[in-house]
Design a protein around this motif. Sequence first.
Motif, short mmCIF file in Angstrom:
data_model
loop_
_atom_site.label_atom_id
_atom_site.label_comp_id
_atom_site.label_asym_id
_atom_site.label_seq_id
_atom_site.Cartn_x
_atom_site.Cartn_y
_atom_site.Cartn_z
N ASN A 230 0.80 -1.37 -0.02
CA ASN A 230 0.12 0.11 0.03
C ASN A 230 0.85 1.42 0.03
OD1 ASN A 230 -2.52 -1.34 -0.22
ND2 ASN A 230 -2.28 -1.48 2.00
N SER A 231 2.16 1.12 0.19
CA SER A 231 2.89 2.49 0.47
C SER A 231 3.98 2.51 -0.41
CB SER A 231 3.13 2.55 1.98
OG SER A 231 4.15 1.42 2.21
N ILE A 232 4.20 1.53 -1.30
CA ILE A 232 5.32 1.64 -2.23
C ILE A 232 5.12 2.91 -3.14
CG2 ILE A 232 4.26 0.17 -4.09
CD1 ILE A 232 7.18 -1.01 -4.50
N SER A 233 6.29 3.54 -3.41
CA SER A 233 6.26 4.88 -4.04
C SER A 233 6.50 4.56 -5.39
CB SER A 233 7.18 5.78 -3.27
OG SER A 233 7.58 6.88 -3.90
N THR A 234 5.58 4.14 -6.29
CA THR A 234 5.90 4.12 -7.69
C THR A 234 4.52 4.03 -8.40
OG1 THR A 234 6.70 3.04 -9.76
CG2 THR A 234 5.83 1.40 -7.70
N PRO A 235 4.50 4.77 -9.57
CA PRO A 235 3.15 4.92 -10.12
C PRO A 235 3.12 3.58 -11.26
CG PRO A 235 4.87 6.29 -11.24
CD PRO A 235 5.43 5.83 -10.22
N ILE A 236 4.23 2.67 -11.27
CA ILE A 236 4.12 1.42 -12.00
C ILE A 236 3.44 0.37 -11.15
CG2 ILE A 236 5.54 -0.32 -13.06
CD1 ILE A 236 7.77 2.15 -13.32
N PRO A 237 2.45 -0.16 -11.91
CA PRO A 237 1.65 -1.26 -11.33
C PRO A 237 2.50 -2.46 -10.52
CG PRO A 237 0.83 -0.91 -13.33
CD PRO A 237 1.87 -0.18 -13.35
N VAL A 238 2.21 -2.80 -9.30
CA VAL A 238 3.05 -3.81 -8.45
C VAL A 238 1.93 -5.01 -8.52
CG1 VAL A 238 4.01 -4.65 -6.63
CG2 VAL A 238 4.21 -2.41 -7.48
N TYR A 239 2.25 -6.22 -9.10
CA TYR A 239 1.50 -7.45 -9.23
C TYR A 239 2.04 -8.67 -8.32
CZ TYR A 239 0.16 -5.00 -13.73
OH TYR A 239 -0.06 -4.21 -14.44
N PRO A 240 1.70 -8.62 -6.74
CA PRO A 240 2.27 -9.73 -6.11
C PRO A 240 1.64 -10.87 -6.32
CG PRO A 240 1.08 -7.77 -4.80
CD PRO A 240 0.88 -7.70 -6.24
N GLY A 456 -8.20 -15.64 -4.58
CA GLY A 456 -7.29 -15.16 -3.82
C GLY A 456 -6.40 -13.86 -4.28
N SER A 457 -5.74 -13.22 -3.62
CA SER A 457 -5.02 -11.86 -3.84
C SER A 457 -4.23 -11.98 -4.94
CB SER A 457 -4.58 -11.26 -2.58
OG SER A 457 -3.39 -11.98 -2.01
N SER A 458 -3.37 -13.47 -4.95
CA SER A 458 -2.36 -13.33 -6.01
C SER A 458 -2.88 -13.71 -7.33
CB SER A 458 -1.25 -14.44 -5.62
OG SER A 458 -0.58 -13.87 -4.60
N PHE A 459 -4.13 -14.58 -7.22
CA PHE A 459 -4.69 -15.02 -8.51
C PHE A 459 -5.45 -13.73 -9.11
CE2 PHE A 459 -8.80 -16.49 -10.34
CZ PHE A 459 -8.40 -17.44 -11.04
N ILE A 460 -5.95 -12.86 -8.12
CA ILE A 460 -6.67 -11.63 -8.81
C ILE A 460 -5.61 -10.76 -9.21
CG2 ILE A 460 -7.84 -9.47 -8.17
CD1 ILE A 460 -9.30 -11.20 -5.96
N LYS A 464 -5.17 -9.51 -13.20
CA LYS A 464 -5.13 -8.22 -13.60
C LYS A 464 -4.04 -7.97 -14.54
CE LYS A 464 -5.81 -3.64 -12.70
NZ LYS A 464 -5.45 -3.07 -14.10
N LEU A 465 -2.88 -8.57 -14.02
CA LEU A 465 -1.84 -8.59 -14.96
C LEU A 465 -1.89 -8.88 -16.47
CD1 LEU A 465 1.49 -8.23 -15.39
CD2 LEU A 465 1.66 -10.78 -14.45
N ALA A 466 -2.56 -10.18 -16.45
CA ALA A 466 -2.77 -10.58 -17.97
C ALA A 466 -3.80 -9.68 -18.81
CB ALA A 466 -3.70 -12.12 -17.90
N GLU A 467 -4.83 -9.18 -18.05
CA GLU A 467 -5.66 -8.06 -18.68
C GLU A 467 -4.75 -6.98 -19.00
OE1 GLU A 467 -9.33 -9.17 -15.83
OE2 GLU A 467 -8.48 -7.15 -15.85
N ASP A 468 -4.05 -6.27 -18.24
CA ASP A 468 -3.05 -5.12 -18.47
C ASP A 468 -2.21 -5.45 -19.62
OD1 ASP A 468 -4.36 -3.92 -16.57
OD2 ASP A 468 -2.57 -3.85 -15.01
N MET A 469 -1.65 -6.78 -19.79
CA MET A 469 -0.58 -6.98 -20.86
C MET A 469 -1.37 -7.02 -22.23
SD MET A 469 1.81 -10.42 -19.35
CE MET A 469 3.32 -10.05 -18.64
N LEU A 470 -2.86 -7.27 -22.06
CA LEU A 470 -3.17 -7.41 -23.54
C LEU A 470 -3.57 -5.99 -23.88
CD1 LEU A 470 -5.72 -10.63 -22.97
CD2 LEU A 470 -3.47 -10.51 -23.97
N GLN A 471 -3.88 -5.13 -22.99
CA GLN A 471 -4.28 -3.76 -22.94
C GLN A 471 -3.00 -3.22 -23.32
OE1 GLN A 471 -6.76 -1.40 -21.86
NE2 GLN A 471 -8.40 -3.01 -21.94
#
Length: 474
Positions: A230-240, A456-460, A464-471
């Motif tokens: 929640n506090s990482i300072s980057t505009p780039i998406p983080v996918y755990p 689960g959180s990592s599944f989601i 999201k990552l797969a969707e963003d990759m296609l976007q």
Amino acid sequence: MKKLELVFIPLIAPTHLTSTIQFAKLLIQHDQTISSITFLIILLPNQTDIDQATKSVSASEPRIRFIIVPPPTTNPLSQISSPISVEMLAHIFIESHKSQIEQAVTDLVSDDSRKVIGFVLDMFCTSMIDVANKFNLPSYIMFTSNICFLGFLLHVHTRHTQLGVEFNKSDPDSVISTYRNPVPVDVLPNPVFEKIGGGYDAFVYHGTRFKETKGFIVNSFVELEPYAFNSISTPIPVYPVGPLLDHKKVNRTNGSNEVINWLDKQPPKSVIFLCFGSMGCFSEPQLEQMAIALEKSNQRFLWSVRKPPPDGVHVAPTDYTNVETVLPDGFLERVKERGMVCGWAPQVEVLAHGATKGFVTHCGWNSILEGLWHGVPMATWPLSAEQQLNAFLLVKELGLGVDLCMTYRSGGSGSELVMAGQIEKAINWLMDDENPVRNRVKEISEKSRKALKNGGSSFIALQKLAEDMLQNID
Ligand code: UDP
């Protein structure tokens, strides 16, 4: 319609490669629109091929393939004469393969049936962003460590733009967005102090290049590092998307069966396991202190002891032919009813075994995730790389570990002897049923399994990552 393909460029260091392959498997099984993943493999100078375990991935998942890129005509490392850090060495080595990678990608994109949609680059292969840019492709970083450490590397870059110098051992604690607590200078990784050798420069380089990417794929899960996420300072998406672990790891060495047979004979939840990763080894005086501690503690134990390589040679330790020669006289005989000393251990199987109760670890990120997955509480004995920071994370930030010697460093300053009394105290506290860490680790173990399940959180995050990759396809 063309088949959508991703290009992965991993670091061939086993612990980076394993989690990257696990990620590739998850992604391709999760998202049917991504039809293939090609790993472009840069072999290490002493390697001639990928190992059997890696090859077998393609047999069970044909949509994942491995292409070995040829080495450059001149070995860039042969021209280096001054002392150089491993981090800079790895960077120079990877960078020297740019034209080979470019050629391999040219071949891939010339196949009309496929469309390459992006690069997934190991966190230390960021120079390959230049190749991705040539093909106008987005790059994603495969971050094989945790979110906190990602925050640290971003911090190194930001700090460098302000101060322009490496860290100093007398610096005050650092305020880093991903850590709740100020971070003491004595848990920062060695390279950031380097005036010569290029370790600091390599960290700054990667931190700078990170900013050009479309996402960080991190081998962690939100429930483990909510504050950092929640506090990482980057505009780039983080996918755990983790924990990315190889549960089927073929880890059989000669002694593996012997180890598991021995564990089978121990009472449930009674054994402390000491194991220090692929590079972990100690001097004989240190082994002596460890042996004294284990003997005095009266705990049952399984201890992986490995032989250091010759001085100055940066290769992995090996197993002793006769470990007795480096242990105190009569030690093995005295502890034979309750202790076993082995070489390379089948770690995942040991952690999964019902007899295992505690784990003294060097805090490599894979080892920590394996310990947490199996609900085994850990005591921290970091050696190198970002392991001191991982120990700080586990003990101080998350309350999930017992500190044994968080600031220890193998080789050079900080590697002074850890005395038997200190070891014994940490071991006994780790094995104590009253230790609150036990319950917390049990809870996080359940959460780590849940994170990967549907919903689960990592599944989601993976979805999201797969969707963003296609976007992000041009
Ligand atoms: N490992 C093992 N047996 C050993 C030492 C290590 O199986 O005796 C495995 C361990 O399970 C983990 C990996 O090697 O998967 C070590 O990775 P980690 O990131 O913890 O540390 P590194 O080796 O990179 O320092």
